[in-house]
Design a protein around this motif. Structure first.
Motif, PDB file in Angstrom:
ATOM      1  N   UNK A  19       0.812  -1.220   0.000  1.00  0.00           N
ATOM      2  CA  UNK A  19       0.000   0.000   0.000  1.00  0.00           C
ATOM      3  C   UNK A  19       0.842   1.267   0.000  1.00  0.00           C
ATOM      4  N   UNK A  20       2.097   1.141  -0.397  1.00  0.00           N
ATOM      5  CA  UNK A  20       3.025   2.275  -0.443  1.00  0.00           C
ATOM      6  C   UNK A  20       3.157   2.961   0.924  1.00  0.00           C
ATOM      7  N   UNK A  21       2.991   2.146   1.973  1.00  0.00           N
ATOM      8  CA  UNK A  21       3.236   2.596   3.350  1.00  0.00           C
ATOM      9  C   UNK A  21       4.611   2.070   3.741  1.00  0.00           C
ATOM     10  N   UNK A  22       5.457   2.958   4.246  1.00  0.00           N
ATOM     11  CA  UNK A  22       6.859   2.604   4.463  1.00  0.00           C
ATOM     12  C   UNK A  22       7.025   1.359   5.326  1.00  0.00           C
ATOM     13  N   UNK A  23       6.288   1.271   6.421  1.00  0.00           N
ATOM     14  CA  UNK A  23       6.422   0.113   7.310  1.00  0.00           C
ATOM     15  C   UNK A  23       6.063  -1.174   6.584  1.00  0.00           C
ATOM     16  N   UNK A  24       5.020  -1.123   5.759  1.00  0.00           N
ATOM     17  CA  UNK A  24       4.627  -2.306   4.996  1.00  0.00           C
ATOM     18  C   UNK A  24       5.651  -2.627   3.907  1.00  0.00           C
ATOM     19  N   UNK A  25       6.200  -1.594   3.278  1.00  0.00           N
ATOM     20  CA  UNK A  25       7.224  -1.813   2.263  1.00  0.00           C
ATOM     21  C   UNK A  25       8.447  -2.507   2.873  1.00  0.00           C
TER      22      UNK A  25
END
Length: 256
Positions: A125-131
């Motif tokens: 989702x282009x969320x840094x933590x998820x990336x």
């Protein structure tokens, strides 16, 4: 811990879990690679689990035994394992544990707390933590990179050289914070009742109010496996991880 009479044990490859079935119809499920000695084992090796005396899981080829009662209490180490402290280490502060103790829990935590699932893949989702979490699963040999995240591999295999312990620990902290599974408290908020409240595990470094936190049991379990927590207190090894992850240092760390 006592448990109902056991009837069967099996390895579920899709979920990566050991399933212990009892005669009363209930079951106990535990991530296989969170158990000491199984972190680097292949699916085929893990699937050869046997039930001994109704209370012990045994892998004959790997020479590994785990008591079901201890697993149900959250003890994933074998009886022979010990926590080794370096000379001069202060009591209560543990050294970084070996990968076999924590790698399975790290993989399970990351894969269970990303958007998506093991069947259809994880989305960052282009969320840094998820990336970062997706990238970590990829470098750990558990997934292949996609345009929007990561797809679980059919044949996951850990690399010969694991990523740095502190990078993996930071990824766990960052994902936990992103999902609200750990909340760092402002000075003055860290009352004993809050830290030990029902449904939460409390964690704070003695004398360091800034690291007081509330965290879910899922988080405190993986933190303890990683050696970030000793009981409910932060270990010496945790300090650099916490500095990296609060409030925004973690993104920079993984983009270097």
């Amino acid at each position: 811990m006592s448990h109902p009479p056991t009837s069967h044990v099996r390895y579920d490859r899709r979920s990566g879990a050991i399933v212990v079935e009892f005669h009363n119809g209930s079951a106990f499920v535990v991530p296989a690679r969170s158990l000491e000695g199984l972190a680097n084992a292949s699916d085929a090796e893990i699937a050869k689990v046997e039930l001994h005396d109704g209370s012990v899981l045994h892998w004959e080829k790997l020479d590994i035994r785990h008591e079901i009662g201890l697993l149900m209490e959250g003890v994933f180490e074998t009886e022979a394992s010990e926590v080794v402290q370096s000379p001069g280490a202060r009591p209560g502060l543990v050294e970084k544990p070996p990968p076999a103790v924590w790698i399975g829990q790290v993989i399970e935590f990351l894969s269970s707390n990303l958007p998506g699932d093991r069947e259809f893949g994880w989305q960052h989702d282009f969320v840094t933590a998820y990336q970062i979490a997706c990238e970590t699963l990829i470098v750990l040999g558990q997934a292949e990179e996609t345009a929007h995240g990561a797809m679980p591999r059919n044949d996951p295999e850990l690399p010969d050289t694991l990523p740095r312990w502190d990078d993996l620990a930071t990824a766990v902290v960052y994902l936990a914070a992103q999902n609200g599974l750990i909340t760092f408290l402002a000075p003055g908020e860290a009352t004993q009742s809050e830290l030990l409240g029902a449904g939460f595990g409390g964690s704070r470094q003695p004398g360091r109010e800034m690291w007081a936190a509330r965290a879910s049991p899922e988080v405190t379990s993986v933190f303890r496996a990683l050696g970030l927590l000793d009981g409910n207190g932060w270990t010496a090894e945790s300090e650099t991880i916490l500095w990296a992850g609060k409030p925004g240092g973690m993104a920079h760390r993984f983009q270097e």
